[in-house]
Design a protein around this motif. Structure first.
Motif, PDB file in Angstrom:
ATOM      1  N   ASP B 211     -20.487  18.997   9.147  1.00 34.22           N
ATOM      2  CA  ASP B 211     -20.440  19.513   8.112  1.00 34.22           C
ATOM      3  C   ASP B 211     -19.013  19.424   7.703  1.00 34.22           C
ATOM      4  OD1 ASP B 211     -20.579  21.084   5.732  1.00 34.22           O
ATOM      5  OD2 ASP B 211     -20.975  22.974   6.952  1.00 34.22           O
ATOM      6  N   ARG B 212     -19.113  18.607   6.494  1.00 32.46           N
ATOM      7  CA  ARG B 212     -17.767  18.149   5.907  1.00 32.46           C
ATOM      8  C   ARG B 212     -17.041  19.293   5.568  1.00 32.46           C
ATOM      9  NH1 ARG B 212     -16.808  14.568   0.814  1.00 32.46           N
ATOM     10  NH2 ARG B 212     -17.990  12.288   1.779  1.00 32.46           N
ATOM     11  N   LYS B 213     -18.175  20.270   5.232  1.00 25.45           N
ATOM     12  CA  LYS B 213     -16.833  21.704   4.558  1.00 25.45           C
ATOM     13  C   LYS B 213     -16.252  22.390   5.215  1.00 25.45           C
ATOM     14  CE  LYS B 213     -19.508  23.023   0.583  1.00 25.45           C
ATOM     15  NZ  LYS B 213     -21.316  22.256   0.870  1.00 25.45           N
ATOM     16  N   GLU B 214     -16.899  22.383   6.637  1.00 27.03           N
ATOM     17  CA  GLU B 214     -16.599  22.556   7.722  1.00 27.03           C
ATOM     18  C   GLU B 214     -15.519  22.112   8.386  1.00 27.03           C
ATOM     19  OE1 GLU B 214     -19.525  23.075  11.487  1.00 27.03           O
ATOM     20  OE2 GLU B 214     -17.924  23.309  12.582  1.00 27.03           O
ATOM     21  N   LYS B 235     -12.743  17.915  -7.268  1.00 23.52           N
ATOM     22  CA  LYS B 235     -11.579  18.484  -7.738  1.00 23.52           C
ATOM     23  C   LYS B 235     -11.047  20.040  -5.924  1.00 23.52           C
ATOM     24  CE  LYS B 235      -9.189  18.938 -11.592  1.00 23.52           C
ATOM     25  NZ  LYS B 235      -8.493  17.801 -12.370  1.00 23.52           N
ATOM     26  N   THR B 236     -12.129  20.719  -6.861  1.00 22.09           N
ATOM     27  CA  THR B 236     -11.606  22.144  -5.913  1.00 22.09           C
ATOM     28  C   THR B 236     -10.502  21.539  -3.936  1.00 22.09           C
ATOM     29  OG1 THR B 236     -13.285  23.404  -6.978  1.00 22.09           O
ATOM     30  CG2 THR B 236     -11.355  23.917  -4.776  1.00 22.09           C
ATOM     31  N   GLN B 237     -11.846  20.476  -3.500  1.00 19.33           N
ATOM     32  CA  GLN B 237     -11.764  20.317  -2.211  1.00 19.33           C
ATOM     33  C   GLN B 237     -10.391  19.382  -1.599  1.00 19.33           C
ATOM     34  OE1 GLN B 237     -15.294  18.118  -1.329  1.00 19.33           O
ATOM     35  NE2 GLN B 237     -16.098  19.054   0.055  1.00 19.33           N
ATOM     36  N   ILE B 238     -10.207  18.368  -2.865  1.00 20.62           N
ATOM     37  CA  ILE B 238      -8.901  17.835  -3.193  1.00 20.62           C
ATOM     38  C   ILE B 238      -7.764  19.011  -2.724  1.00 20.62           C
ATOM     39  CG2 ILE B 238      -7.615  16.058  -4.201  1.00 20.62           C
ATOM     40  CD1 ILE B 238     -10.282  14.860  -5.525  1.00 20.62           C
ATOM     41  N   ALA B 239      -7.720  19.869  -3.501  1.00 18.66           N
ATOM     42  CA  ALA B 239      -6.313  20.666  -3.915  1.00 18.66           C
ATOM     43  C   ALA B 239      -6.121  21.031  -2.509  1.00 18.66           C
ATOM     44  CB  ALA B 239      -7.032  21.381  -5.436  1.00 18.66           C
ATOM     45  N   ASP B 240      -7.260  21.502  -2.308  1.00 20.47           N
ATOM     46  CA  ASP B 240      -7.264  22.683  -1.517  1.00 20.47           C
ATOM     47  C   ASP B 240      -6.938  21.244   0.329  1.00 20.47           C
ATOM     48  OD1 ASP B 240      -8.550  24.586  -2.202  1.00 20.47           O
ATOM     49  OD2 ASP B 240     -10.741  24.177  -1.020  1.00 20.47           O
ATOM     50  N   ILE B 241      -7.213  20.430   0.890  1.00 18.69           N
ATOM     51  CA  ILE B 241      -6.841  19.660   1.176  1.00 18.69           C
ATOM     52  C   ILE B 241      -4.982  19.351   0.915  1.00 18.69           C
ATOM     53  CG2 ILE B 241      -8.883  18.467   2.329  1.00 18.69           C
ATOM     54  CD1 ILE B 241      -7.983  15.899   1.176  1.00 18.69           C
TER      55      ILE B 241
ATOM     56  N   ILE C 247       6.883  22.090  -3.320  1.00 22.13           N
ATOM     57  CA  ILE C 247       6.337  20.956  -4.327  1.00 22.13           C
ATOM     58  C   ILE C 247       5.246  20.805  -4.467  1.00 22.13           C
ATOM     59  CG2 ILE C 247       7.250  19.254  -5.597  1.00 22.13           C
ATOM     60  CD1 ILE C 247       9.755  19.462  -5.006  1.00 22.13           C
ATOM     61  N   GLN C 248       4.978  19.908  -3.166  1.00 28.10           N
ATOM     62  CA  GLN C 248       3.671  19.502  -2.739  1.00 28.10           C
ATOM     63  C   GLN C 248       2.558  20.470  -3.250  1.00 28.10           C
ATOM     64  OE1 GLN C 248       2.307  16.591  -2.802  1.00 28.10           O
ATOM     65  NE2 GLN C 248       1.419  15.829  -1.160  1.00 28.10           N
ATOM     66  N   GLN C 249       2.626  21.871  -2.772  1.00 30.88           N
ATOM     67  CA  GLN C 249       2.056  22.618  -2.230  1.00 30.88           C
ATOM     68  C   GLN C 249       1.131  23.148  -4.078  1.00 30.88           C
ATOM     69  OE1 GLN C 249       3.222  25.499   0.191  1.00 30.88           O
ATOM     70  NE2 GLN C 249       1.325  25.611   0.994  1.00 30.88           N
ATOM     71  N   THR C 250       2.167  22.795  -4.507  1.00 34.50           N
ATOM     72  CA  THR C 250       2.868  23.664  -5.656  1.00 34.50           C
ATOM     73  C   THR C 250       1.855  22.646  -6.724  1.00 34.50           C
ATOM     74  OG1 THR C 250       4.524  24.967  -5.867  1.00 34.50           O
ATOM     75  CG2 THR C 250       3.939  24.301  -8.107  1.00 34.50           C
ATOM     76  N   ILE C 251       1.394  21.264  -6.480  1.00 31.69           N
ATOM     77  CA  ILE C 251       1.586  20.292  -7.366  1.00 31.69           C
ATOM     78  C   ILE C 251      -0.145  20.097  -6.924  1.00 31.69           C
ATOM     79  CG2 ILE C 251       3.150  19.493  -8.206  1.00 31.69           C
ATOM     80  CD1 ILE C 251       3.288  17.492  -6.526  1.00 31.69           C
ATOM     81  N   ALA C 252      -0.195  20.408  -6.367  1.00 32.32           N
ATOM     82  CA  ALA C 252      -2.071  19.959  -4.982  1.00 32.32           C
ATOM     83  C   ALA C 252      -2.705  20.004  -6.210  1.00 32.32           C
ATOM     84  CB  ALA C 252      -2.086  20.745  -4.256  1.00 32.32           C
ATOM     85  N   ASN C 253      -3.274  21.106  -6.954  1.00 35.71           N
ATOM     86  CA  ASN C 253      -4.387  21.446  -7.975  1.00 35.71           C
ATOM     87  C   ASN C 253      -3.838  20.084  -9.361  1.00 35.71           C
ATOM     88  OD1 ASN C 253      -2.413  23.042  -8.977  1.00 35.71           O
ATOM     89  ND2 ASN C 253      -4.606  25.321  -9.535  1.00 35.71           N
ATOM     90  N   THR C 254      -2.736  19.427  -9.511  1.00 34.36           N
ATOM     91  CA  THR C 254      -2.555  18.964 -10.541  1.00 34.36           C
ATOM     92  C   THR C 254      -3.447  17.243  -9.885  1.00 34.36           C
ATOM     93  OG1 THR C 254      -0.472  18.748  -9.904  1.00 34.36           O
ATOM     94  CG2 THR C 254      -1.093  20.747 -11.265  1.00 34.36           C
ATOM     95  N   ASP C 255      -3.128  16.664 -11.443  1.00 35.17           N
ATOM     96  CA  ASP C 255      -2.874  14.863 -11.251  1.00 35.17           C
ATOM     97  C   ASP C 255      -2.049  14.610 -11.116  1.00 35.17           C
ATOM     98  OD1 ASP C 255      -6.161  14.759 -11.633  1.00 35.17           O
ATOM     99  OD2 ASP C 255      -5.889  14.083 -13.454  1.00 35.17           O
TER     100      ASP C 255
END
Lengths: 307, 291, 481
Positions: B211-214, B235-241, C247-255
């Motif tokens: 399971d990816r999410k896990e 997008k959320t997954q990218i931000a999370d990782i 910084i890396q954390q701050t911009i994580a949800n941006t492009d």
């Protein structure tokens, strides 16, 4: 400071490697030291007092040598209190002339080149005889050349033995060993030749004859100073250093002193342990001193006697 | 009477061996027409940990190998894929592909292996540099593998996507842990069988299913993974990782392209570091006798 | 006459008069000197005497926003439309103007940051100008840098730089950004803003279109405003690993793209066959250059046991010749510690080093009364697990350990989260390359240390950051491929 004769042979493989680029970088740092005011004046006096005032020409005559000897003791009489040079340096046939000109109690030493200077291509017997005669004629110091051909072909034993033999022939005279670094090609060779010379009994090691294009340089001198420092650390013996040829400006000479001070320490800052082999350096130093004495006026060579 | 078909057991591929998940968990993805594809291991965080150990252990064997040797091994993978075309096509069909699409995907996959095999000993020549510095030094910049790479394969391209993900990574001397497509895991396990017999040292590629999410956050926070490569993330997954991987500054590579068709040496560079080396160049003492 | 003096060097101060420092500096936004919207200014201090040099604008979100708007307008306007050839000419022009005013720049760099004038004069300022000069030529040749790729600029780059090489870091950031067609909002460090502001004067003189380079001064919150600004496409940061991670954390949800050039704890490895005296020079240059305020400083010294005593003896001897004091004196080797805070940090580590069993050596030196000073410091008998062997100190403090074999030292050298640089001293080529290939570091110096060149990419492995600056490879950080 008497030096005990070396009783052990030198292991030629012991000389450490030298990195030329690293040496050049360190050498460049000495030249960024800024020598001002009292340090400069003190340094210029030291330089004058460390000069082996030299004439080594095929055209030398007794009169020329007499002039040189007078100049060594009277560098510029219009400035009182100037030191004399450390020595005069001449070819063997002129030692007697120099001794006569200087007298027997002169503080100015007489150095004679010897051993088939400058090429060194002379039989060992010839070298020893020449050395003995120079000393008998009144030389305080002998500037010998090493056999570079033998050195470059790897015959270090020969080079060592020859220096040791000349040292013996010197008797009480101090021996300066000229490596002619311009012919040694690498700084590793300069280091090895320095080590051999010191272990064989050199009182001074000297860069050059002044007769080829690459004479004393700061990097080459630095390698030799480092060898002196290591030898002193291992044996307790101090050895002197004489860069020769190519040092004609005061500023450069002061940078050599900086190098000596930072590499060997101020114990080496006297003419007992450091010399400049030079002919035109003295007048440049004199012009600098005259400039300081005059309150900053730039000087002209016309006012300083050449010989 | 009809012969009873022997069903294949699908396991994980870790350190050159085929263990079941230590957790004992499994899941049953559906294939074409809702038919179950089988009991597929649902990897746990401990399986992931074991894979990272295997990948780290294999790095010292794989990274310093001659690039030419890596090239031969990747080419060998291509040869073996070619030999198993039928099986791969069959599994792709089970996972929902049409026959034509399955054939095309297997061909693409084989060509990818040959393509990256060729790059192993060439990307360095094309992209490294000798830098003309002003001092007396020889100065050059070369690429080196970043180390252990975690790779999240695309969800829909079970074979070509998987290879397009992992080939650039191993071509560059890295070792990796690949998480296969959750919905279409069969091709990955069969690929593991190819790898196991292809001269690729054990541990260079480790394949997990599940399971990816896990697993994503565990990949992202693992301190001994140097880089994380992923496709098909939200997008959320990218931000999370990105956020979770800050603890050891993992190099995050998000593929925007379709990796199943990604023939690109720049893909190799994404899991490389650049190392610049300096060394002095000696100058001899000028001169010589002119007496 | 027999001289036997110590022959101490008399003071040789650089004449500071030619450096023009205004009483107050505003932000440089859209080609104009712009007062801070808050009306607040903060003092910048000469760390060599504790006195105020000037005061500079304290940037807030509104100031950063104005700068980003200007940068965006320039990107979409004249700069974005300009050919690479013309862009390159502007950058060449900036390089030349820097060379013309080099002396003034080096004096101000030394006054504001505390580094010896010898370094700012011989290293920082010429390297900064050379960086512009080298990079300028790339502007119209980008298609040759990345084979089979059509590259494009990213947009607006937000750049945050540290206090250890204020002008050089500004050059490392601005030059490649411009050559690749981006526009810039740059924030210098709060303790060393002056040379970046002088650079703004040059940029104005160069006729560079308004808004292409904007310089906003301030502290951490100003930097945060840059990192958080939604219209910035790229963050380039040089500084601590802690802030880099933030910084890396701050911009994580941006492009937003990022390049981070962070901390280090470099190993400097001396093998028994090395040219020892040059290695000692490399050790000194590795750790005492710029008071040790160097992310790639060779702060962990590894000496093979057979030459350990010799190296330490020679190193201590060499340390005694280092001149510590007035940064403006041309003979100074080690200048002032950049700030009171940094001095406290260094002193804390020196204390810890002693508490954890290290033997400390500091040569005797006369330190000036006012200002922030730390003599060159060597710790011997250091264990791998002690704090001074693990954490970045960012000061003139060296931790020496011994080793027996090459595999042992490779493993010890790599046993750190950092991976910025490393040094190896060895006379045998084959062995040297064994080490250089196995050391995990972005820059490896073989038989040298702390060399920099605009053509040579710089940047780290592991937690020392990612992305490269300088050389061909440094361009990639500012391009879409």
């Amino acid at each position: 400071m008497a030096k005990s004769p070396t009783s052990f042979r030198y292991d030629y493989a012991q000389s450490p490697p030298v990195d030329q680029v690293g040496i050049a970088e360190r050498a460049a740092r000495f030249t960024t030291r800024s020598i001002k005011t009292s340090t400069k004046r003190e340094g210029l006096d030291m330089v004058l007092n460390m000069i082996d005032l030299t004439t080594l020409e095929g055209a030398d005559t007794p009169r020329k040598v007499q002039q040189l000897c007078y100049k060594a003791g009277h560098l510029h009489d219009s400035i009182p209190g100037l030191p004399t040079t450390a020595a005069v340096c001449v070819y063997p046939p002129f030692v007697k002339v120099a001794r006569k000109a200087l007298g027997s109690n002169s503080p100015i030493k007489i150095a004679s080149v010897a051993t088939g200077f400058p090429s060194g291509h002379l039989t060992l017997e010839g070298k020893l005889e020449e050395t003995q005669r120079a000393v008998a004629d009144g030389a305080d110091e002998v500037d010998m050349v090493i056999s570079r051909g033998r050195f470059l072909s790897g015959d270090y034993e020969y080079v060592f033995d020859e220096i040791a033999a000349v040292k013996e022939a010197c008797g009480k005279a101090r021996l300066k060993v000229i490596l002619e670094t311009g012919e040694l090609a690498t700084l590793d060779n300069v280091r090895r030749a320095s080590d051999i010379a010191m272990h064989a009994g050199a009182d001074f090691i000297k860069t050059s004859t002044g007769k080829i294009s690459s004479a004393a340089t700061i990097p080459v001198t630095l390698v030799m100073l480092l060898a002196i420092r290591d030898y002193h650390f291992k044996s307790g013996n101090m050895v002197g250093m004489k860069p020769a040829g190519g040092i004609s400006k005061s500023k450069l000479a002061l940078h050599y002193l900086v190098m000596v001070k930072e590499t060997l320490g101020s114990e080496w800052l006297s003419n007992e342990w450091f010399r400049f082999g030079a002919s035109s350096l003295a007048n440049d130093v004199l012009m600098q001193i005259a400039k300081i004495e005059s309150g900053g006026d730039y000087q002209s060579p016309c006012y300083f006697s050449q010989d | 009477m009809d012969r009873l078909e022997i069903l294949k057991t699908y396991k994980l591929y870790i350190n050159g061996k085929f263990p079941r998940s230590e957790s004992g968990r499994y899941y049953t993805p559906e294939g074409r027409g809702g038919k179950a594809l089988g009991n597929i291991c649902q990897s746990s965080r401990k399986d992931l940990r074991e894979s990272v150990l295997a990948a780290r252990g294999a790095l010292g064997n794989w990274a310093p190998r001659a690039a030419f040797n890596r090239s031969q091994i990747l080419y060998r993978m291509g040869e073996m894929l070619e030999g198993r075309r039928a099986q791969f096509e069959d599994e792709l069909k089970q996972q929902g592909s049409t026959a034509a699409a399955a054939r095309k995907e297997v061909e693409t996959a084989i060509d990818l292996a040959v393509y990256y095999a060729g790059w192993c000993d060439k990307y360095q020549q094309v992209f490294s540099a000798v830098n003309p510095v002003s001092t007396a030094h020889f100065n050059f910049s070369v690429y080196e593998p970043v180390g252990v790479v975690a790779a999240i394969a695309p969800e829909n391209s079970a074979l070509a996507g998987l290879l397009g993900t992992l080939l650039p990574i191993i071509a560059g001397g890295n070792t990796c842990i690949v998480l296969a497509s959750t919905g279409k895991p069969l091709s990955a396990i069969t690929l593991a069988e190819v790898l196991a017999t292809s001269d690729l040292p054990g541990g260079v590629v480790n394949i997990l299913t599940g399971d990816r999410k896990e697993l994503l956050p565990i990949f992202a926070t693992h301190m001994d993974i140097n880089s994380l490569v992923a496709s098909d993330l939200t997008k959320t997954q990218i931000a999370d990782i990105k956020q979770a991987s800050v603890n050891n500054l993992k190099r995050i590579v998000i593929h925007k392209e379709d990796v199943s068709k990604l023939e690109d040496p720049y893909a190799i560079l994404k899991t490389q570091e650049i190392k610049t080396t300096w060394h002095p160049i000696e100058t001899s003492i000028a001169g010589g006798g002119k007496y | 006459m027999k001289k036997n003096t110590q022959w101490e060097y008399a003071p040789a101060p650089e004449a500071a008069k030619i450096a023009k420092i205004a009483k107050r500096y505003d932000h440089f936004i859209n080609g104009k000197w712009t007062p801070p919207q808050s009306g607040n200014y903060f003092r910048t201090i000469n760390p060599g005497n504790g006195r105020k040099l000037s005061e500079v604008a304290d940037g807030n979100d509104a100031d950063v926003d104005a700068a980003v708007k200007a940068a965006r307008a320039a990107y979409e306007g004249p700069w974005g439309k300009m050919s690479g050839r013309e862009r390159g000419k502007y950058i060449y022009r900036i390089a030349r103007l820097m060379q013309e005013r080099a002396r003034e720049f080096s004096i101000i760099e030394t006054l504001d940051g505390g580094k010896p004038i010898r370094e700012s004069r011989d290293i920082d300022v010429p390297l900064a100008a050379n960086h512009f000069f080298y990079t300028a030529g790339w502007a119209d040749k980008l298609e040759y840098a990345f084979p089979n790729r059509k590259v494009a600029s990213l947009g607006v780059a937000g750049q945050i730089i540290p206090w250890n090489f204020p002008l050089l870091m500004a050059a490392w950031k601005i030059a490649p950004a411009l050559a690749t067609g981006n526009t810039v909002v740059l924030k210098p460090a709060e303790t060393t803003p002056l040379t970046a502001l002088k650079l703004a004067e040059i940029i104005a003189d160069s006729g560079l279109p308004e808004g292409v380079v904007n310089i906003v001064t301030g502290a951490g919150s100003t930097g945060a405003a840059i990192v958080n600004h939604p219209d910035i496409d790229k963050i380039a940061f040089t500084g601590s690993t802690g802030v880099g991670k933030l910084i890396q954390q701050t911009i994580a949800n941006t492009d937003k793209r990022a390049t981070l050039e962070l901390g280090g704890k470099a190993a400097n490895i001396i093998l028994e066959d090395a040219a020892i005296d040059q290695a000692v020079e490399g050790i000194v240059n590795g750790i005492y250059f710029n008071q040790g305020h160097v992310c790639c400083a060779g702060s962990r010294l590894f000496i093979q046991e057979s030459v350990y005593d010799e190296v330490i003896w020679k190193l201590k001897r060499r340390m005694r010749t280092l001149v510590v004091g007035d940064p403006l004196d041309k003979n100074t080797d080690i200048g002032a510690i950049n700030s009171k805070e940094q001095l406290k940090t260094i002193q804390k580590y020196i204390q810890l080093g002693q508490e954890q069993g290290g033997e400390m050596y500091q040569p005797k030196c006369k330190l000036p009364a006012a200002g922030n000073w730390c003599p060159p410091t060597l710790f011997t008998n250091v264990t791998q697990s002690s704090v001074i062997a693990q954490e970045e100190i960012f000061g003139p403090v060296l931790a020496a350990q011994s080793f027996r074999t090459v595999p042992e030292v490779i493993s010890k050298a790599n046993n750190t989260p950092y991976g910025l640089s490393a040094g190896v001293w060895c006379d045998k080529g084959a062995r040297l390359f064994q080490l250089t290939t196995q050391l995990e570091a972005g820059v490896v110096w073989g038989n040298t240390f702390n060399q920099f060149d605009p053509a040579s990419p710089f940047g780290g492995f592991k937690e020392s950051g990612f992305g490269r600056e300088g050389g061909l490879h440094g361009l990639a950080a500012y391009l879409e491929m």
